[in-house]
Design a protein around this motif. Structure first.
Motif, PDB file in Angstrom:
ATOM      1  N   MET A 102       3.091   7.196  34.683  1.00 44.10           N
ATOM      2  CA  MET A 102       3.090   6.187  33.633  1.00 44.10           C
ATOM      3  C   MET A 102       2.453   6.798  32.389  1.00 44.10           C
ATOM      4  O   MET A 102       1.283   7.186  32.402  1.00 44.10           O
ATOM      5  CB  MET A 102       2.313   4.952  34.068  1.00 44.10           C
TER       6      MET A 102
ATOM      7  N   ALA B 226       2.371  -3.859  34.483  1.00 41.53           N
ATOM      8  CA  ALA B 226       3.608  -3.103  34.282  1.00 41.53           C
ATOM      9  C   ALA B 226       3.906  -2.141  35.432  1.00 41.53           C
ATOM     10  O   ALA B 226       5.042  -1.688  35.581  1.00 41.53           O
ATOM     11  CB  ALA B 226       3.548  -2.329  32.968  1.00 41.53           C
TER      12      ALA B 226
ATOM     13  N   CYS C 212       5.417   3.728  28.392  1.00 37.00           N
ATOM     14  CA  CYS C 212       5.025   2.343  28.166  1.00 37.00           C
ATOM     15  C   CYS C 212       4.306   2.259  26.814  1.00 37.00           C
ATOM     16  O   CYS C 212       3.207   2.802  26.670  1.00 37.00           O
ATOM     17  CB  CYS C 212       4.112   1.882  29.301  1.00 37.00           C
TER      18      CYS C 212
ATOM     19  N   HIS D  59      12.239  -0.445  18.227  1.00 38.19           N
ATOM     20  CA  HIS D  59      12.573  -0.479  19.652  1.00 38.19           C
ATOM     21  C   HIS D  59      13.845   0.325  19.909  1.00 38.19           C
ATOM     22  O   HIS D  59      13.926   1.101  20.872  1.00 38.19           O
ATOM     23  CB  HIS D  59      12.821  -1.921  20.110  1.00 38.19           C
TER      24      HIS D  59
ATOM     25  N   THR E 164       7.875   6.889  33.012  1.00 40.58           N
ATOM     26  CA  THR E 164       8.038   5.707  32.166  1.00 40.58           C
ATOM     27  C   THR E 164       7.107   5.822  30.976  1.00 40.58           C
ATOM     28  O   THR E 164       5.908   6.061  31.137  1.00 40.58           O
ATOM     29  CB  THR E 164       7.709   4.413  32.933  1.00 40.58           C
TER      30      THR E 164
ATOM     31  N   GLN F 277      12.185   6.539  31.063  1.00 37.05           N
ATOM     32  CA  GLN F 277      12.432   5.121  30.862  1.00 37.05           C
ATOM     33  C   GLN F 277      11.461   4.595  29.801  1.00 37.05           C
ATOM     34  O   GLN F 277      10.347   5.096  29.683  1.00 37.05           O
ATOM     35  CB  GLN F 277      12.223   4.354  32.170  1.00 37.05           C
ATOM     36  N   SER F 278      11.873   3.581  29.062  1.00 33.68           N
ATOM     37  CA  SER F 278      10.999   3.000  28.053  1.00 33.68           C
ATOM     38  C   SER F 278      10.639   1.576  28.428  1.00 33.68           C
ATOM     39  O   SER F 278      11.463   0.829  28.956  1.00 33.68           O
ATOM     40  CB  SER F 278      11.652   3.035  26.667  1.00 33.68           C
ATOM     41  N   LEU F 279       9.392   1.220  28.158  1.00 30.49           N
ATOM     42  CA  LEU F 279       8.867  -0.108  28.435  1.00 30.49           C
ATOM     43  C   LEU F 279       8.020  -0.519  27.241  1.00 30.49           C
ATOM     44  O   LEU F 279       7.156   0.254  26.795  1.00 30.49           O
ATOM     45  CB  LEU F 279       8.026  -0.083  29.717  1.00 30.49           C
ATOM     46  N   HIS F 280       8.235  -1.703  26.712  1.00 30.12           N
ATOM     47  CA  HIS F 280       7.549  -2.154  25.502  1.00 30.12           C
ATOM     48  C   HIS F 280       6.674  -3.365  25.802  1.00 30.12           C
ATOM     49  O   HIS F 280       7.175  -4.395  26.257  1.00 30.12           O
ATOM     50  CB  HIS F 280       8.575  -2.509  24.423  1.00 30.12           C
ATOM     51  N   LEU F 281       5.368  -3.229  25.559  1.00 30.90           N
ATOM     52  CA  LEU F 281       4.432  -4.332  25.737  1.00 30.90           C
ATOM     53  C   LEU F 281       4.374  -5.176  24.459  1.00 30.90           C
ATOM     54  O   LEU F 281       4.768  -4.715  23.383  1.00 30.90           O
ATOM     55  CB  LEU F 281       3.049  -3.789  26.100  1.00 30.90           C
TER      56      LEU F 281
ATOM     57  N   ARG G 175      14.209   3.669  22.324  1.00 28.02           N
ATOM     58  CA  ARG G 175      15.107   3.772  23.476  1.00 28.02           C
ATOM     59  C   ARG G 175      16.010   4.991  23.369  1.00 28.02           C
ATOM     60  O   ARG G 175      16.257   5.684  24.361  1.00 28.02           O
ATOM     61  CB  ARG G 175      15.929   2.482  23.609  1.00 28.02           C
TER      62      ARG G 175
END
Length: 259
Positions: free
Chosen positions: A7, A129, A37, A70, A35, A83-87, A74
């Motif tokens: 992560m 997450a 994040c 965003h 990922t 992989q992308s993860l947006h808080l 990506r």
């Protein structure tokens, strides 16, 4: 048994790729699940401060700035195989309290402020997450340059790593570290087989952040003392310099050890 995922916790929608994109490309190229994040990726609601409007103008963005960022992120993380993860936390330029906007100039972003409540909230959100699969390692910025969002991210991830006894890896923030001496913040973490091809993947990924490159390297970049810079040249020069210290991108193991 496959390796558990890594992560990578980035303050903003560009920091991880700018700082360690080649390393991440090497890891995913060897089949590691990575990922990215991003903490401060929440979509703000208008009205915006004058500072935020000025930032949008410099970046060539409008009121849909975060949505467009965003999209940039990506595209960039796809190139490096992550992989992308947006808080949902708001970038510093959008935050306010009962007294008004918290940050109204670039200089204010680097003042020695802290927010223990926000640090705890970020730590809890990153923890959530994880989902059902705990990461093998947590990576985040060392907060070189002292940007408030970088400091908050580092402190939150450090808190989480210590609470759950996870390996913590810190990276050297780019471009803040460009032109600066190597400043270790832990035990060096070697990442083998990061090749020129991975560095090229990083360049291709960084190019997918046009709004941030405009801010970091554009004509109105007064926070970088008006230097005329080309982002590819600076990135490659920095990589060549750091290669003399162990790799294109420097990372350190900052895991707390029992006494």
């Amino acid at each position: 048994m496959p390796d558990r995922p890594i992560m990578v916790v980035s303050p903003h929608l560009d920091d991880a790729v700018l700082s360690i994109g080649a390393t991440l490309a090497a890891l995913t190229g060897r089949g590691r699940d990575v990922t990215v994040c991003t903490v401060f990726a929440g979509e703000p609601a208008p009205p915006y401060s004058e500072f935020a409007h000025a930032f949008h103008t410099i970046c060539g963005l409008g009121d849909d700035a975060v949505i467009r960022r965003h999209h940039e992120d990506r595209k960039a993380t796809e190139i490096i195989g992550a992989q992308s993860l947006h808080l949902p936390f708001l970038d510093s330029i959008y935050r306010q309290d009962e007294n008004g906007w918290l940050f109204e100039s670039f200089d204010s972003l680097f003042e020695p402020t802290t927010d223990d409540v926000l640090v705890e909230e970020i730590a809890q959100a990153v923890h959530k997450a994880f989902g059902d699969e705990w990461p093998a390692e947590l990576w985040t910025c060392a907060a070189f340059g002292d940007h408030v969002d970088h400091r908050l991210t580092r402190d939150a991830v450090t808190l989480l790593a210590r609470e759950y006894n996870l390996k913590l890896v810190l990276w050297e923030d780019f471009p803040y570290a460009a032109g600066q001496a190597n400043s270790a913040v832990g035990r060096p973490v070697p990442v083998p087989d990061v090749t020129p091809a991975h560095l090229q993947q990083k360049l291709d990924a960084v190019a997918r952040y046009p709004s941030q490159l405009a801010m970091l390297y554009g004509a109105e970049r007064d926070w970088r003392e008006g230097k005329t810079l080309d982002w590819r040249s600076e990135l490659l020069d920095h990589a060549a310099d750091r290669l003399e210290h162990g790799g294109y991108e420097l990372l350190w193991d900052a895991t707390s050890r029992p006494r």
